[in-house]
Design an enzyme around this catalytic site. Structure first.
Site, PDB file in Angstrom:
ATOM      1  N   LYS A  83       0.844  -1.191   0.000  1.00 13.90           N
ATOM      2  CA  LYS A  83       0.000   0.000   0.000  1.00 13.90           C
ATOM      3  C   LYS A  83       0.884   1.247   0.000  1.00 13.90           C
ATOM      4  O   LYS A  83       1.740   1.406   0.878  1.00 13.90           O
ATOM      5  CB  LYS A  83      -0.926   0.012   1.213  1.00 13.90           C
ATOM      6  CG  LYS A  83      -2.089  -0.944   1.108  1.00 13.90           C
ATOM      7  CD  LYS A  83      -2.845  -1.098   2.406  1.00 13.90           C
ATOM      8  CE  LYS A  83      -3.544   0.159   2.822  1.00 13.90           C
ATOM      9  NZ  LYS A  83      -4.424  -0.068   4.004  1.00 13.90           N
ATOM     10  N   LYS A  92       1.406  -9.277   9.455  1.00 15.86           N
ATOM     11  CA  LYS A  92       1.051  -8.407   8.328  1.00 15.86           C
ATOM     12  C   LYS A  92       1.039  -9.193   7.023  1.00 15.86           C
ATOM     13  O   LYS A  92       0.094  -9.080   6.215  1.00 15.86           O
ATOM     14  CB  LYS A  92       2.052  -7.250   8.245  1.00 15.86           C
ATOM     15  CG  LYS A  92       1.819  -6.275   7.088  1.00 15.86           C
ATOM     16  CD  LYS A  92       0.586  -5.435   7.301  1.00 15.86           C
ATOM     17  CE  LYS A  92       0.407  -4.381   6.211  1.00 15.86           C
ATOM     18  NZ  LYS A  92       1.232  -3.180   6.408  1.00 15.86           N
ATOM     19  N   HIS A 103       2.235   9.776  13.641  1.00 16.90           N
ATOM     20  CA  HIS A 103       1.164   8.883  13.193  1.00 16.90           C
ATOM     21  C   HIS A 103       0.801   7.859  14.266  1.00 16.90           C
ATOM     22  O   HIS A 103      -0.390   7.657  14.566  1.00 16.90           O
ATOM     23  CB  HIS A 103       1.577   8.162  11.909  1.00 16.90           C
ATOM     24  CG  HIS A 103       0.568   7.156  11.451  1.00 16.90           C
ATOM     25  ND1 HIS A 103      -0.697   7.510  11.029  1.00 16.90           N
ATOM     26  CD2 HIS A 103       0.624   5.803  11.368  1.00 16.90           C
ATOM     27  CE1 HIS A 103      -1.380   6.425  10.701  1.00 16.90           C
ATOM     28  NE2 HIS A 103      -0.601   5.378  10.898  1.00 16.90           N
ATOM     29  N   ARG A 117      -7.974  -7.538   5.715  1.00 16.81           N
ATOM     30  CA  ARG A 117      -6.887  -6.571   5.843  1.00 16.81           C
ATOM     31  C   ARG A 117      -7.353  -5.284   6.514  1.00 16.81           C
ATOM     32  O   ARG A 117      -6.574  -4.589   7.169  1.00 16.81           O
ATOM     33  CB  ARG A 117      -6.304  -6.260   4.460  1.00 16.81           C
ATOM     34  CG  ARG A 117      -5.094  -5.344   4.508  1.00 16.81           C
ATOM     35  CD  ARG A 117      -4.372  -5.275   3.185  1.00 16.81           C
ATOM     36  NE  ARG A 117      -3.204  -4.423   3.290  1.00 16.81           N
ATOM     37  CZ  ARG A 117      -2.267  -4.306   2.363  1.00 16.81           C
ATOM     38  NH1 ARG A 117      -2.373  -5.009   1.250  1.00 16.81           N
ATOM     39  NH2 ARG A 117      -1.243  -3.515   2.528  1.00 16.81           N
TER      40      ARG A 117
END
Length: 294
Positions: A76, A160, A200, A175
């Site tokens: 991503k 992951k 973040h 996901r």
């Protein structure tokens, strides 16, 4: 090229500057773009690699804990557009991910703790045993004990990768579980104009706390489990709330950019049923969200 870190640099303006550099130097499709840095650099490089000449070779060398356990894997890539977090992006996997734990020795402690929010997220969302392991080993982790850090990073990478293999493009609601806390985190980051007053992972920590409160209302997520999660976040000195007041209409405005949204003004959230198990809830009542935030 040296790109400054910080979410404000994960932008279309920065991407265009890199494209101009590649074009000026006449780099061909055979170029290998290497992302040496944290999540911002990895996202930006992956996005550019995915569309320059319709795709080039791409290597990730993540240097922060957050990028090593999460953002460098899975394919991503995204950049922020105006006030919308990760609005423009692609799915494009690196040819290689090289993780060197020695980079973590160079991190300011606040950056490391920010990455731990993502590690704790794995435990809450999908792995109770891992959550318990962090609880039992938080002192060793905080001291960067080599064996503990290796176990932490390896297990997060494994989780992951397992999820990505099952649901590479988030079509199967598997996901998406990795987005626990992120709907609110992205809203907070967007509201702050990506100014780095909050990293973040810190925003994710706040977002998870809000999500736990909503889960308590929606599915009776236990007060005991909320206490355990908050206690663990505190051990890593992670924030539980945002110091600035965000009007509720601003939260709703930014949540309407969320990629989990499936309809106009419909808010979908990943919420835990218990520590280690979570699901995607659709069309959450806005009154419940308001109550959890304020």
């Amino acid at each position: 090229m040296i790109i400054p870190d910080g979410e404000q640099n994960k932008s279309l303006k920065t991407a265009v500057r890199v494209f101009e550099f590649l074009k000026k130097n006449k780099y061909s499709k055979s170029i290998v773009l290497v992302a040496l840095g944290g999540g911002v650099i990895g996202d930006l490089t992956g996005f550019i690699s995915s569309i320059y000449l319709r795709g080039t070779h791409f290597v990730q060398i993540p240097t922060s804990l957050l990028s090593q356990i999460d953002s460098s894997m899975g394919g991503k890539n995204a950049i922020n557009y105006e006030d919308a977090k990760n609005m423009i992006g692609s799915f494009y996997h690196p040819d290689l991910v090289i993780i060197n734990l020695d980079f973590l020795e160079t991190l300011p402690i606040r950056h490391f703790r920010s990455g731990m929010a993502e590690a704790i997220k794995y435990g809450i969302a999908m792995n109770y045993d891992f959550f318990c392991w962090i609880e039992d080993n938080y002192e060793k982790i905080s001291l960067l004990d080599e064996e503990s850090i290796r176990h932490l990073v390896l297990l997060c990478c494994k989780m992951k990768c397992e999820v990505v293999v099952q649901d590479p493009k988030e079509y199967r609601n598997k996901r998406v579980l990795l987005n626990l806390g992120h709907t609110f985190a992205h809203s907070i980051e967007s509201f702050s104009k990506f100014n780095e007053s909050l990293y973040h992972g810190e925003a994710v920590s706040i977002g998870m706390v809000i999500s736990l409160k909503i889960a308590n209302i929606v599915n009776r997520f236990s007060e005991r489990d909320i206490f355990r999660v908050i206690s663990l976040l505190k051990r890593f000195d992670l924030p539980l709330s945002y110091q600035r007041h965000i009007p509720f209409e601003d939260y709703l405005y930014f949540m309407n950019y969320d990629k989990k949204r499936t309809g106009q003004d419909q808010i979908n959230l990943v919420l835990p049923l218990k520590i280690g198990t979570s699901i995607l809830y659709r069309n959450i009542d806005k009154k419940i969200i308001y109550h959890a935030i304020y």
